[in-house]
Design an enzyme around this catalytic site. Sequence first.
Site, PDB file in Angstrom:
ATOM      1  CE  LYS A  18     -29.298 129.310  34.012  1.00 41.76           C
ATOM      2  NZ  LYS A  18     -28.443 129.891  35.054  1.00 41.76           N
ATOM      3  N   GLY A  25     -24.024 128.549  40.570  1.00 45.71           N
ATOM      4  CA  GLY A  25     -23.346 127.434  39.928  1.00 45.71           C
ATOM      5  C   GLY A  25     -23.684 127.212  38.480  1.00 45.71           C
ATOM      6  CB  CYS A  40     -18.149 131.008  36.806  1.00 44.00           C
ATOM      7  SG  CYS A  40     -19.488 130.730  37.980  1.00 44.00           S
ATOM      8  CE  LYS A  62     -19.465 138.299  33.150  1.00 41.51           C
ATOM      9  NZ  LYS A  62     -20.892 137.919  33.302  1.00 41.51           N
ATOM     10  CB  VAL A 120     -15.180 142.848  37.219  1.00 43.02           C
ATOM     11  CG1 VAL A 120     -14.018 143.785  36.967  1.00 43.02           C
ATOM     12  CG2 VAL A 120     -16.172 143.503  38.183  1.00 43.02           C
ATOM     13  N   GLY A 167     -23.252 143.707  42.859  1.00 41.99           N
ATOM     14  CA  GLY A 167     -24.031 144.861  43.281  1.00 41.99           C
ATOM     15  C   GLY A 167     -23.174 146.094  43.503  1.00 41.99           C
ATOM     16  N   GLY A 210     -26.818 144.272  35.949  1.00 38.18           N
ATOM     17  CA  GLY A 210     -26.892 142.920  36.470  1.00 38.18           C
ATOM     18  C   GLY A 210     -27.751 142.808  37.701  1.00 38.18           C
TER      19      GLY A 210
END
Length: 315
Positions: free
Chosen positions: A45, A72, A130, A165, A191, A217, A265
């Site tokens: 994380k 968040g 993010c 990333k 991505v 997903g 993921g």
Amino acid sequence: MPDLSITIAGIEMKNPLTVGSGTYGHHGRFSQFFPVETMGALVPKTIRPHQWPGNPPQRVLEVPAGLHSSVGIPSIPWDQFETEDAPRLKALNLPVIQSVIGRTEDEYAEVVRRCTDLDAFAGLELNLSCPNLKQGGLDFGYDPDAAYRLVSRAREQTDLPLIAKLAPDYSSLVPVAQAIEAAGADAVALVNAPRAMCIDADTLKPMIGNGVGALSGPAIKPMAVYMVWTLYRAISLPIFGMGGVATYRDVIEFMAAGASAVAFGTVSYVDPMALPRALRELEAWMAQNGIDDVEQLVGAAHDADFERPQSRRVA
């Protein structure tokens, strides 16, 4: 048996499978369904240099072919991470690539330096993308100049491999990737989940507490494969591919597009055994098809006479 090992950005992985940050266990709880050492590398994380509560509820919402979310990136206090999490991560018998984020260049530089000082990680992932933060993340991930400055600042703080990333944006993808390559990044990851919104038809209000969130997903996999394909042709850096990965066939697809490693993921929330099953099936598929080395898959979908660009890295 086929050779599944691969080295990416100087990180030696016994197989090319890993996980997206925040999708596989937290705070030392990494082997609830299968041994964490099954995968080639662990990406825990994301951590910040300070405590952070994350976004208000509702944070996750199931949608057709995916997950709408706006968590968040909540973070525990740094002292807790340093004394509790870092020793557990260091004790694991596989490479650990710690994901980090900040609201400013200074915060990114600070968390990179702190993580380096812990001597616990094989590499660091800079989260530049993010999609559901009110500050940071996208501000850097969409702007080549900002991305260059941030990666340069991070590079000054560490000798560890840096994996940037990137944001899932077609218009800025190549310029940002070329900028972070010039700034000294060692690899890219993509991505991240693209921005998304769901509105309740009865209340006419967003269904996620933050209003805007992300989509992850299977719904995003074709887009993700295309972006990996595009960057393989635009930069020389190795690529961690992700976005809707669920099976060994998805792994093959991402690797053929140009990824050297592939992350699982969102699928882990509905099928926590997807990664080890895909690893077994990938090995069997390679044996059946006479492929001795998994590196033969990397970029296999590109024309045989295609040559990747030379490095843009600034000495």
